[in-house]
Scaffold this active site. Structure first.
Site, PDB file in Angstrom:
ATOM      1  N   ASP A 185      34.448  92.711 100.246  1.00  0.00           N
ATOM      2  CA  ASP A 185      33.551  91.548 100.314  1.00  0.00           C
ATOM      3  C   ASP A 185      32.609  91.517  99.107  1.00  0.00           C
ATOM      4  OD1 ASP A 185      33.991  90.866 103.448  1.00  0.00           O
ATOM      5  OD2 ASP A 185      33.822  93.025 103.128  1.00  0.00           O
ATOM      6  N   GLU A 215      31.737  80.900  98.806  1.00  0.00           N
ATOM      7  CA  GLU A 215      33.142  80.641  99.101  1.00  0.00           C
ATOM      8  C   GLU A 215      33.255  79.472 100.078  1.00  0.00           C
ATOM      9  OE1 GLU A 215      36.371  83.749  99.700  1.00  0.00           O
ATOM     10  OE2 GLU A 215      36.111  82.994 101.737  1.00  0.00           O
ATOM     11  N   ASP A 220      30.054  85.882  99.456  1.00  0.00           N
ATOM     12  CA  ASP A 220      31.295  85.880 100.226  1.00  0.00           C
ATOM     13  C   ASP A 220      30.871  85.940 101.692  1.00  0.00           C
ATOM     14  OD1 ASP A 220      34.095  86.035 100.753  1.00  0.00           O
ATOM     15  OD2 ASP A 220      33.867  88.184 101.094  1.00  0.00           O
TER      16      ASP A 220
END
Length: 195
Positions: free
Chosen positions: A141, A68, A7
């Site tokens: 996160d 991501e 992330d």
């Protein structure tokens, strides 16, 4: 299959790895974050993120990395930092020859919770349940990185098998569409036949 999720972020880059296969329970391998001070220069921050990701790759030896996909936000500064951290993760994995998959936030949310509009709390709750953890991974996160890894095991694994099957079918004699129609007339019927 062992997948490491990333992330991306400059201040906190979430990292998480899971192991498993579609249709079977998944297990947590490791979860955490790489942190960089907000007042450091951008170059130093990216070097720190690279070092953290490289350390994880050395230790975990994943089969694939899921990152991501950066999407447009109103805050251009945030988008730029996220994109830069994302590029570092892609570079680290690609340097090792590891497959890299990009998943959008809504794709990950839909895979984990069933809704592409789920909030961070819902994603964290489902990650905790799916991995049978005692507590939700923190910060968010870290939970998001695990969600990326889970999404890739479930979706990416199936996509990889489909791609492999398509490649095998295409490499076999007479299995491509061109080979099929080569001996047929315009309508797709064998030459010399009528409807």
């Amino acid at each position: 299959m062992r997948v490491m999720g990333v992330d991306p972020g400059l201040t906190r880059c979430g990292l998480g790895a899971v192991e498993g296969r579609p249709g079977a329970p998944l297990s947590l391998v490791k979860v955490g974050v790489v942190r960089t001070p907000a007042d450091d220069e951008i170059g130093a921050r990216l070097v720190a993120i690279e070092a953290g990701i490289e350390q994880w790759l050395d230790e975990l030896e994943p089969d694939a990395v899921a990152v991501e996909r950066v999407f447009a936000q109103h805050n251009l500064r945030t988008v730029m930092g996220t994109a830069q951290a994302s590029a570092v993760a892609i570079l680290c994995a690609s340097r090792r020859g590891l497959p890299v998959a990009l998943h959008t936030p809504s794709e990950v949310k839909a895979a984990i919770t069933g809704s592409g509009t789920a909030d961070k709390q819902q994603v964290g709750t489902m990650v905790t349940r799916l991995l049978r953890l005692d507590a939700m991974p923190k910060p968010a996160d870290a939970a998001d990185a695990l969600a990326l890894a889970i999404c890739h095991v479930w979706r990416g694994g199936a996509q990889s098998r489909l791609a492999e099957a398509a490649a095998k079918a295409a490499s076999g004699p007479g299995t491509t569409a061109a080979a099929y129609f080569r001996g047929r007339g315009r309508a797709g019927y064998p030459r010399g036949t009528t409807k």
